[in-house]
Write an enzyme that holds these catalytic residues in place. Structure first.
Site, PDB file in Angstrom:
ATOM      1  N   TYR A  65       0.931  -1.075  -0.062  1.00 35.99           N
ATOM      2  CA  TYR A  65       0.120   0.012   0.062  1.00 35.99           C
ATOM      3  C   TYR A  65       0.796   1.096   0.089  1.00 35.99           C
ATOM      4  O   TYR A  65       1.802   1.438   0.870  1.00 35.99           O
ATOM      5  CB  TYR A  65      -0.929   0.134   1.172  1.00 35.99           C
ATOM      6  CG  TYR A  65      -2.457  -0.277   1.012  1.00 35.99           C
ATOM      7  CD1 TYR A  65      -2.982   0.489  -0.161  1.00 35.99           C
ATOM      8  CD2 TYR A  65      -3.145  -1.383   1.166  1.00 35.99           C
ATOM      9  CE1 TYR A  65      -4.395   0.365  -0.445  1.00 35.99           C
ATOM     10  CE2 TYR A  65      -4.350  -1.457   1.007  1.00 35.99           C
ATOM     11  CZ  TYR A  65      -5.057  -0.667   0.031  1.00 35.99           C
ATOM     12  OH  TYR A  65      -6.382  -1.058  -0.246  1.00 35.99           O
ATOM     13  N   GLU A  67      -0.549   4.907  -0.260  1.00 33.22           N
ATOM     14  CA  GLU A  67      -1.378   5.996  -0.394  1.00 33.22           C
ATOM     15  C   GLU A  67      -0.563   7.337   0.044  1.00 33.22           C
ATOM     16  O   GLU A  67       0.438   7.194   0.771  1.00 33.22           O
ATOM     17  CB  GLU A  67      -2.673   6.012   0.323  1.00 33.22           C
ATOM     18  CG  GLU A  67      -3.660   5.139  -0.309  1.00 33.22           C
ATOM     19  CD  GLU A  67      -4.898   5.134   0.490  1.00 33.22           C
ATOM     20  OE1 GLU A  67      -5.085   5.920   1.155  1.00 33.22           O
ATOM     21  OE2 GLU A  67      -5.517   3.809   0.305  1.00 33.22           O
ATOM     22  N   ASP A 242      -7.105  14.972 -23.586  1.00 27.12           N
ATOM     23  CA  ASP A 242      -7.088  13.477 -23.181  1.00 27.12           C
ATOM     24  C   ASP A 242      -6.416  12.771 -24.529  1.00 27.12           C
ATOM     25  O   ASP A 242      -7.118  12.604 -25.626  1.00 27.12           O
ATOM     26  CB  ASP A 242      -8.588  12.914 -23.322  1.00 27.12           C
ATOM     27  CG  ASP A 242      -8.576  11.363 -23.095  1.00 27.12           C
ATOM     28  OD1 ASP A 242      -7.521  10.539 -22.906  1.00 27.12           O
ATOM     29  OD2 ASP A 242      -9.616  10.840 -22.479  1.00 27.12           O
ATOM     30  N   THR A 271      -3.777   7.230 -21.222  1.00 27.10           N
ATOM     31  CA  THR A 271      -3.673   5.675 -20.799  1.00 27.10           C
ATOM     32  C   THR A 271      -2.067   5.690 -20.982  1.00 27.10           C
ATOM     33  O   THR A 271      -1.646   6.239 -21.707  1.00 27.10           O
ATOM     34  CB  THR A 271      -4.401   4.927 -21.454  1.00 27.10           C
ATOM     35  OG1 THR A 271      -4.354   4.937 -22.695  1.00 27.10           O
ATOM     36  CG2 THR A 271      -5.924   4.897 -20.821  1.00 27.10           C
ATOM     37  N   LYS A 274      -1.929   1.870 -24.864  1.00 27.11           N
ATOM     38  CA  LYS A 274      -2.424   2.149 -25.978  1.00 27.11           C
ATOM     39  C   LYS A 274      -1.322   2.414 -27.103  1.00 27.11           C
ATOM     40  O   LYS A 274      -0.507   1.419 -27.018  1.00 27.11           O
ATOM     41  CB  LYS A 274      -3.580   3.097 -26.386  1.00 27.11           C
ATOM     42  CG  LYS A 274      -4.820   2.905 -25.657  1.00 27.11           C
ATOM     43  CD  LYS A 274      -6.092   3.755 -25.901  1.00 27.11           C
ATOM     44  CE  LYS A 274      -7.307   3.580 -25.149  1.00 27.11           C
ATOM     45  NZ  LYS A 274      -7.449   4.199 -23.952  1.00 27.11           N
ATOM     46  N   ARG A 280      -1.375  -1.649 -18.676  1.00 33.16           N
ATOM     47  CA  ARG A 280      -2.662  -0.950 -18.482  1.00 33.16           C
ATOM     48  C   ARG A 280      -2.507   0.024 -17.322  1.00 33.16           C
ATOM     49  O   ARG A 280      -2.087  -0.158 -16.341  1.00 33.16           O
ATOM     50  CB  ARG A 280      -3.726  -2.097 -18.307  1.00 33.16           C
ATOM     51  CG  ARG A 280      -3.898  -3.082 -19.175  1.00 33.16           C
ATOM     52  CD  ARG A 280      -4.987  -3.613 -19.093  1.00 33.16           C
ATOM     53  NE  ARG A 280      -6.331  -2.725 -19.632  1.00 33.16           N
ATOM     54  CZ  ARG A 280      -6.599  -2.753 -20.818  1.00 33.16           C
ATOM     55  NH1 ARG A 280      -6.146  -3.241 -21.599  1.00 33.16           N
ATOM     56  NH2 ARG A 280      -7.832  -1.718 -21.202  1.00 33.16           N
TER      57      ARG A 280
HETATM   58  N1  DSN Z   1     -11.695   1.509 -24.593  1.00 32.70           N
HETATM   59  C1  DSN Z   1     -10.922   2.427 -25.206  1.00 32.70           C
HETATM   60  C2  DSN Z   1     -10.891   2.549 -26.745  1.00 32.70           C
HETATM   61  O1  DSN Z   1     -11.147   1.566 -27.068  1.00 32.70           O
HETATM   62  O2  DSN Z   1     -10.904   3.537 -27.394  1.00 32.70           O
HETATM   63  C3  DSN Z   1     -11.109   3.787 -24.495  1.00 32.70           C
HETATM   64  O3  DSN Z   1     -11.609   3.701 -23.386  1.00 32.70           O
END
Ligand code: DSN
Length: 480
Positions: A65, A67, A242, A271, A274, A280
Site C-alpha cells: 500500500y 497512498e 485526453d 492511458t 495504447k 494498462r
Molecule cells: N476503450 C478505449 C478505446 O477502445 O478507445 C477507450 O476507453
C-alpha cells in the site's frame, strides 16, 4: 536441447508455479498468447507491451500500500515504491516535456477524474475557501459546505461528442462525467467530418464552459491544440486534453508543434497501454499551477496506487525514450495511411476520407450495407479483430453502429509494414463485400446477425495466419 531465452525461462517457470495452484488460469494465460499470436489485431486502442514491461507487473510490489505521494505516504515502508514512482514520473516529464507528471491513475477514466477534480479544486474550491477565509474544507460551516457542493455541481464542460469520435468520459450522460457537469458537446462539420474550430469557438463563447476537453478515441485526423487553447483562453476555460489514443505519437515526435497537446493544455491525461505501449494504466501531466491538486488524486478519486504497475510504467516510458520508438511511431502512421489507401482503392468509404493518425473509421453501412456489429462479427469469423464504432450522426446508434474502427499500433509493434497493410485491406474488403445482413426470427432484416460463406471466412483466416507467421509475436517467448 535448445537454449532457452531468458523470457522463455521466466514465463515457463511462472506458468509452472501458477499451474500448481489453479491450472485453468495457467492454461488461459497460455491460450491468450496463442490467440494473440494467431489473430490479426486491428483494435486501435490495443498494443503489445514488451516482455520487460509485462514481467515488471508480476511481483511483490503488488502487495504494498502506498497512498500519498513520493516522500509523503500514509503508510510506512514505501522507499522502493518511492523509487519506481519517481522514475516513472521523471521519464514521463522528460518524454513529454511536461512540468509535472502523476503516474498513479489506474486507467484513463481515473486519469480524467483526477483532472476534472484538480480543475474543480483549483477554480471552484480554492476561490471559495479564500472568500470564506478558511484554510480547508473540513473547517467550512455546514451552510458553506452545502453552497460549495452546489457550486461543484453547477460547472460547465464542453467536450467532443461520442459519435464525432469523443470518449464517453468527455461528458456522456451514462458516465460520471456527464452527471458531474452541465455538459455540451461539439461535433464535426457534416460535410468534411473535421472539427470546425470557428463553430467550436462560437459554441464556447455562448456556453462559457469551465473546462474544454479535447482529444478523441475515434477521430482519424489531427487536432490543433494551439487553436483549442486560444478558444479556451478567450472564454476563460481550462483546456484539458485526453491524449490516451495518440500519446505514443506525441512521445514518438510524430505529433509536434500545434498538434502536441502538452505545451498548449493546462492539463493532459492519457492511458499508458495504447499507442504508448506500456502497462494498462493512466497518467496525468500538468503545468505547475495544477500540480498540488493533481497529486491529491489518491485518495480523492483513486484507490491506493498500484506500485507494480507504476514500476512497469517506468520501464515502458524508458523504452519510449529510446530513438527506435520514434521510428515505431512514424511507422504506425504510415501503416494507417497505407491501410486507408488500400481500403479506399477497393471502394470503402472512410469517415473524413482517410487518416492522419493511427486509426481509420470505415463507414460499413455506406460501403457494404452492413451495421458495425455485423461487420465486426464477419471480420472476427475471418481472424481479424476490430471493434464497431459509431460514425457521425450514426443512423444505427451506439450499439449496432455503422462504423468499424481500425488502428495500427499493435500490428506495427509486430513489425508489419505498408505492403502488409495493403494485403490486410484486401482481406477486409473480401470479407465485408461478401458478408450480408442476416434475418431475425421474425423474418425481418437483422442489425446483429450476418451471413458469410464459411469458405470465404476460412480462406481469409488462413491468409491472415500466413501473413502473421512472417511476423512472430513475442518471438523470444517459447512456452512449448
Ligand atoms: N476503450 C478505449 C478505446 O477502445 O478507445 C477507450 O476507453
Amino acid at each position: 536441447m535448445t537454449d532457452l531465452t531468458p523470457e522463455s525461462t521466466a514465463y515457463r517457470a511462472a506458468l509452472d508455479v501458477i499451474r500448481g495452484v489453479e491450472p485453468r488460469v495457467a492454461d488461459a494465460i497460455g491460450q491468450e498468447l496463442t490467440d494473440q499470436r494467431e489473430m490479426l489485431k486491428l483494435i486501435a486502442s490495443e498494443n503489445y507491451a514488451s516482455p520487460a514491461t509485462l514481467l515488471t507487473m508480476g511481483n511483490w510490489f503488488s502487495d504494498k500500500y502506498a497512498e500519498g505521494t513520493v516522500g509523503r505516504r500514509f503508510y510506512a515502508g514505501c522507499r522502493n515504491v518511492d523509487t519506481v514512482e519517481s522514475l516513472a514520473a521523471e521519464h514521463a516529464r522528460e518524454l513529454f516535456g511536461a512540468q509535472h507528471a502523476y503516474v498513479q491513475p489506474h486507467s484513463g477514466i481515473d486519469a480524467n477524474l483526477v483532472a476534472f477534480w484538480a480543475v474543480l479544486a483549483d477554480r471552484v474550491e480554492a476561490p471559495f475557501l479564500a472568500k470564506t477565509g478558511v484554510r480547508q474544507i473540513n473547517d467550512l460551516t455546514d451552510a458553506d459546505w452545502a453552497e460549495l457542493r452546489q457550486a461543484f455541481g453547477n460547472q460547465r464542460m464542453l467536450g467532443m461528442s461520442l459519435d464525432a469520435g469523443g470518449h464517453l468520459t468527455h461528458g456522456f450522460r451514462p458516465n460520471i462525467s456527464g452527471k458531474m457537469f452541465d455538459q455540451r458537446s461539439y461535433g464535426t462539420d457534416p460535410a468534411t467530418g473535421l472539427i470546425d474550430y470557428e463553430a467550436l469557438r462560437a459554441q464556447a463563447r455562448e456556453f462559457k464552459p469551465l473546462i474544454i476537453v479535447a482529444g478523441y478515441s475515434a477521430y482519424p485526423r489531427l487536432v490543433n491544440f494551439r487553436i483549442m487553447r486560444e478558444i479556451a483562453d478567450e472564454v476563460g476555460a481550462t483546456l484539458m486534453v485526453d491524449m490516451a489514443h495518440f500519446a505514443g505519437l506525441v512521445a514518438g515526435k510524430v505529433l509536434t508543434g500545434d498538434f502536441d497537446p502538452v505545451p498548449h493544455a493546462q492539463i493532459v491525461t492519457t492511458t499508458t497501454h495504447k499507442s504508448l505501449r506500456g502497462p494498462r494504466g493512466g497518467m496525468v501531466l500538468c503545468d505547475d499551477s495544477l500540480k498540488d491538486q493533481v497529486d491529491r488524486g489518491c485518495p480523492m478519486v483513486l484507490g491506493g496506487p498500484l506500485p507494480h504497475v507504476m514500476a512497469a510504467k517506468a520501464v515502458a516510458l524508458a523504452e519510449a525514450r529510446r530513438p527506435e520508438f520514434r521510428t515505431y511511431a512514424q511507422a504506425v502512421v504510415d501503416n494507417a495511411r497505407a491501410l486507408a489507401e488500400g481500403l479506399t482503392r477497393r471502394g470503402a468509404t472512410l469517415v473524413t476520407g482517410g487518416t492522419d493518425n493511427h486509426l481509420n473509421l470505415i463507414d460499413v453501412a455506406t460501403s457494404y450495407g452492413l451495421t458495425g456489429r455485423q461487420a465486426e462479427s464477419a471480420l472476427l469469423d475471418s481472424g481479424i479483430v476490430t471493434n464497431r464504432n459509431a460514425i457521425p450522426a450514426d443512423p444505427n446508434g451506439a450499439w449496432y453502429t455503422s462504423g468499424i474502427r481500425i488502428g495500427t499500433p499493435a500490428l506495427t509493434t509486430r513489425g508489419l509494414g505498408t505492403a502488409e497493410m495493403d494485403e490486410i485491406a484486401a482481406l477486409m474488403d473480401r470479407v465485408l463485400a461478401a458478408a450480408e445482413p442476416g434475418t431475425t426470427s421474425k423474418g425481418t432484416q437483422s442489425k446483429a446477425q450476418h451471413v458469410l460463406d464459411a469458405k470465404i471466412s476460412d480462406e481469409v483466416a488462413h491468409r491472415a495466419a500466413d501473413l502473421l507467421a512472417g511476423f512472430p509475436l513475442y518471438p523470444t517467448v517459447d512456452l512449448t
